[in-house]
Motif scaffolding. Structure first.
Motif, mmCIF file in Angstrom:
data_model
loop_
_atom_site.group_PDB
_atom_site.id
_atom_site.type_symbol
_atom_site.label_atom_id
_atom_site.label_comp_id
_atom_site.label_asym_id
_atom_site.label_seq_id
_atom_site.Cartn_x
_atom_site.Cartn_y
_atom_site.Cartn_z
ATOM 1 N N TRP A 5 81.063 -36.326 120.282
ATOM 2 C CA TRP A 5 81.844 -35.805 119.179
ATOM 3 C C TRP A 5 82.710 -34.628 119.588
ATOM 4 O O TRP A 5 82.379 -33.872 120.498
ATOM 5 C CB TRP A 5 80.906 -35.361 118.057
ATOM 6 N N VAL A 6 83.836 -34.491 118.883
ATOM 7 C CA VAL A 6 84.653 -33.286 118.920
ATOM 8 C C VAL A 6 84.860 -32.839 117.479
ATOM 9 O O VAL A 6 84.628 -33.605 116.539
ATOM 10 C CB VAL A 6 86.013 -33.519 119.615
ATOM 11 N N ALA A 7 85.309 -31.604 117.319
ATOM 12 C CA ALA A 7 85.542 -31.076 115.972
ATOM 13 C C ALA A 7 86.875 -30.359 115.911
ATOM 14 O O ALA A 7 87.293 -29.699 116.870
ATOM 15 C CB ALA A 7 84.418 -30.113 115.570
ATOM 16 N N GLY A 8 87.533 -30.505 114.777
ATOM 17 C CA GLY A 8 88.727 -29.727 114.467
ATOM 18 C C GLY A 8 88.418 -28.840 113.277
ATOM 19 O O GLY A 8 87.850 -29.302 112.280
ATOM 20 N N VAL A 9 88.778 -27.563 113.381
ATOM 21 C CA VAL A 9 88.334 -26.589 112.383
ATOM 22 C C VAL A 9 89.522 -25.779 111.865
ATOM 23 O O VAL A 9 90.407 -25.380 112.638
ATOM 24 C CB VAL A 9 87.281 -25.642 112.997
ATOM 25 N N ASP A 10 89.492 -25.536 110.577
ATOM 26 C CA ASP A 10 90.486 -24.672 109.944
ATOM 27 C C ASP A 10 89.754 -23.740 108.990
ATOM 28 O O ASP A 10 88.756 -24.126 108.371
ATOM 29 C CB ASP A 10 91.511 -25.509 109.175
ATOM 30 N N GLY A 11 90.229 -22.519 108.885
ATOM 31 C CA GLY A 11 89.652 -21.605 107.923
ATOM 32 C C GLY A 11 89.997 -22.032 106.506
ATOM 33 O O GLY A 11 91.071 -22.581 106.243
ATOM 34 N N CYS A 12 89.077 -21.806 105.587
ATOM 35 C CA CYS A 12 89.319 -22.100 104.176
ATOM 36 C C CYS A 12 88.619 -21.016 103.360
ATOM 37 O O CYS A 12 87.830 -20.238 103.914
ATOM 38 C CB CYS A 12 88.801 -23.488 103.809
ATOM 39 N N PRO A 13 88.884 -20.922 102.074
ATOM 40 C CA PRO A 13 88.210 -19.901 101.273
ATOM 41 C C PRO A 13 86.691 -20.009 101.400
ATOM 42 O O PRO A 13 86.120 -21.082 101.231
ATOM 43 C CB PRO A 13 88.670 -20.226 99.846
ATOM 44 N N GLY A 14 86.062 -18.926 101.756
ATOM 45 C CA GLY A 14 84.609 -18.906 101.843
ATOM 46 C C GLY A 14 84.028 -19.460 103.112
ATOM 47 O O GLY A 14 82.801 -19.553 103.235
ATOM 48 N N GLY A 15 84.858 -19.851 104.074
ATOM 49 C CA GLY A 15 84.277 -20.365 105.309
ATOM 50 C C GLY A 15 85.235 -21.178 106.149
ATOM 51 O O GLY A 15 86.401 -20.816 106.319
ATOM 52 N N TRP A 16 84.732 -22.319 106.640
ATOM 53 C CA TRP A 16 85.465 -23.146 107.598
ATOM 54 C C TRP A 16 85.312 -24.617 107.224
ATOM 55 O O TRP A 16 84.223 -25.066 106.898
ATOM 56 C CB TRP A 16 84.906 -22.946 109.003
ATOM 57 N N ILE A 17 86.403 -25.371 107.305
ATOM 58 C CA ILE A 17 86.334 -26.814 107.133
ATOM 59 C C ILE A 17 86.437 -27.455 108.511
ATOM 60 O O ILE A 17 87.292 -27.077 109.325
ATOM 61 C CB ILE A 17 87.436 -27.338 106.185
ATOM 62 N N ALA A 18 85.554 -28.406 108.785
ATOM 63 C CA ALA A 18 85.513 -29.065 110.087
ATOM 64 C C ALA A 18 85.609 -30.570 109.907
ATOM 65 O O ALA A 18 84.914 -31.147 109.062
ATOM 66 C CB ALA A 18 84.231 -28.716 110.826
ATOM 67 N N VAL A 19 86.467 -31.196 110.688
ATOM 68 C CA VAL A 19 86.541 -32.652 110.773
ATOM 69 C C VAL A 19 85.944 -33.053 112.111
ATOM 70 O O VAL A 19 86.350 -32.546 113.169
ATOM 71 C CB VAL A 19 87.990 -33.149 110.639
ATOM 72 N N LEU A 20 84.976 -33.951 112.074
ATOM 73 C CA LEU A 20 84.258 -34.387 113.264
ATOM 74 C C LEU A 20 84.669 -35.802 113.630
ATOM 75 O O LEU A 20 84.669 -36.703 112.777
ATOM 76 C CB LEU A 20 82.757 -34.309 113.032
ATOM 77 N N LEU A 21 85.027 -35.995 114.916
ATOM 78 C CA LEU A 21 85.442 -37.297 115.422
ATOM 79 C C LEU A 21 84.500 -37.742 116.527
ATOM 80 O O LEU A 21 84.203 -36.986 117.451
ATOM 81 C CB LEU A 21 86.862 -37.225 116.001
ATOM 82 N N ASP A 22 84.055 -38.983 116.435
ATOM 83 C CA ASP A 22 83.282 -39.602 117.510
ATOM 84 C C ASP A 22 84.284 -40.251 118.464
ATOM 85 O O ASP A 22 84.945 -41.228 118.111
ATOM 86 C CB ASP A 22 82.320 -40.636 116.932
ATOM 87 N N THR A 23 84.404 -39.720 119.681
ATOM 88 C CA THR A 23 85.416 -40.221 120.616
ATOM 89 C C THR A 23 85.084 -41.608 121.141
ATOM 90 O O THR A 23 85.944 -42.254 121.746
ATOM 91 C CB THR A 23 85.601 -39.243 121.789
ATOM 92 N N SER A 24 83.860 -42.089 120.926
ATOM 93 C CA SER A 24 83.526 -43.464 121.286
ATOM 94 C C SER A 24 83.936 -44.443 120.193
ATOM 95 O O SER A 24 83.873 -45.661 120.390
ATOM 96 C CB SER A 24 82.021 -43.600 121.537
ATOM 97 N N ASP A 25 84.341 -43.899 119.039
ATOM 98 C CA ASP A 25 84.750 -44.694 117.874
ATOM 99 C C ASP A 25 83.617 -45.553 117.308
ATOM 100 O O ASP A 25 83.858 -46.512 116.571
ATOM 101 C CB ASP A 25 85.955 -45.585 118.208
ATOM 102 N N ALA A 26 82.386 -45.198 117.645
ATOM 103 C CA ALA A 26 81.241 -45.932 117.096
ATOM 104 C C ALA A 26 80.924 -45.494 115.672
ATOM 105 O O ALA A 26 80.327 -46.260 114.910
ATOM 106 C CB ALA A 26 80.020 -45.725 117.986
ATOM 107 N N HIS A 27 81.308 -44.275 115.325
ATOM 108 C CA HIS A 27 81.036 -43.746 113.995
ATOM 109 C C HIS A 27 82.333 -43.304 113.340
ATOM 110 O O HIS A 27 83.271 -42.860 114.015
ATOM 111 C CB HIS A 27 80.078 -42.547 114.070
ATOM 112 N N ALA A 28 82.369 -43.410 112.039
ATOM 113 C CA ALA A 28 83.533 -42.955 111.286
ATOM 114 C C ALA A 28 83.606 -41.428 111.323
ATOM 115 O O ALA A 28 82.577 -40.750 111.446
ATOM 116 C CB ALA A 28 83.438 -43.434 109.842
ATOM 117 N N PRO A 29 84.812 -40.863 111.220
ATOM 118 C CA PRO A 29 84.917 -39.406 111.141
ATOM 119 C C PRO A 29 84.270 -38.885 109.871
ATOM 120 O O PRO A 29 84.100 -39.632 108.887
ATOM 121 C CB PRO A 29 86.421 -39.138 111.151
ATOM 122 N N ARG A 30 83.900 -37.622 109.903
ATOM 123 C CA ARG A 30 83.359 -37.022 108.692
ATOM 124 C C ARG A 30 83.870 -35.603 108.559
ATOM 125 O O ARG A 30 84.363 -35.010 109.528
ATOM 126 C CB ARG A 30 81.829 -37.072 108.669
#
Length: 246
Positions: A5-30
């Motif tokens: 997995w890798v993660a992309g992160v952006d600041g948001c009110p009250g914390g951080w939003i993260a999108v997680l990608l499985d680079t093997s494409d075996a799992h859907a992003p979340r």
């Protein structure tokens, strides 16, 4: 194939939003929202690379129009270059009062520069990551600064997004739809992008899209395909690299 997995992160009110990608494409992003950046490091996916839209590496003195990485990416962003703030000297970022931050920034810049309100609102999150990376130096090979508009530029064949995400501080639906189209063409599932129209609170739809863009770059970093601005980035007094990747 084992998930990585890798993660992309952006600041948001009250914390951080993260999108997680499985680079093997075996799992859907979340997508997830966490209160502390360190919480993202402890997610069960254990992301190998994290791209984050926050400045990393702070100069002792700001010379000219910003850090070398900020100056470098602005040259390519055209009408989107105003989205890249000039982050002041470390001493100013450590201030929690706006007036004091402006005074310290002016005393540590050539020519003297105050702090924009937009940049000041990032200071708490900058300090959070700065402390974490200085305390745990091994994270410097895992956590990298990026910028969504530079990510979209590279998704779009070297052309900046034609429409702004916001107009007079209000979300521009057409600008968000343009970026959804770029993400869709880059391989993000349509149903995942559609769920991001109402991401987990308190994040907003534009925060979600920015986290997707930084996740795209995190995957490029892991694969050795990311572009680094500048080519040979300097380091700050604590050894933190001052670079923007996309």
């Amino acid at each position: 194939m084992n998930a990585r997995w890798v993660a992309g992160v952006d600041g948001c009110p009250g914390g951080w939003i993260a999108v997680l990608l499985d680079t093997s494409d075996a799992h859907a992003p979340r997508v997830t929202v966490q209160t502390r950046f360190s919480d993202i490091l402890e997610l069960p996916e254990d992301p190998a690379v994290i791209g984050v839209d926050i400045p990393i590496g702070l100069p002792d003195t700001l010379v000219g129009h910003g850090r070398a990485c900020e100056v470098a990416v602005r040259r390519h962003l055209g009408p989107r270059q105003s989205s890249v703030f000039s982050i002041p000297a470390r001493a100013a970022v450590m201030e929690t009062d706006y007036r004091k931050a402006c005074a310290v920034a002016a005393g540590h810049s050539e020519p003297p520069r105050r702090v924009s309100k937009q940049a000041f609102h990032l200071f708490a999150k900058i300090r959070e990551i700065d402390l974490l990376l200085r305390e745990w130096s091994r994270l410097q090979d895992r956590v990298f600064e990026t910028h969504p508009e530079v990510c979209f530029l590279h998704m779009n064949g070297g052309k900046p997004a034609s429409l702004p995400k916001k107009i007079k501080s209000r979300v521009n639906p057409a600008g968000l739809e343009e970026r959804r189209g770029l993400l869709r063409a880059a391989g993000f599932p349509s149903d995942f992008l559609d769920t991001g129209r109402r991401p987990p609170k308190p994040a907003a739809a534009d925060d979600f899209l920015d986290a997707c863009a930084t996740a795209w770059t995190a995957r490029r970093i892991l694969d050795g395909q990311a572009v680094c601005y500048p080519d040979l980035p300097p380091r700050d007094a604590f050894g933190l690299e001052m670079a923007i990747r996309a």
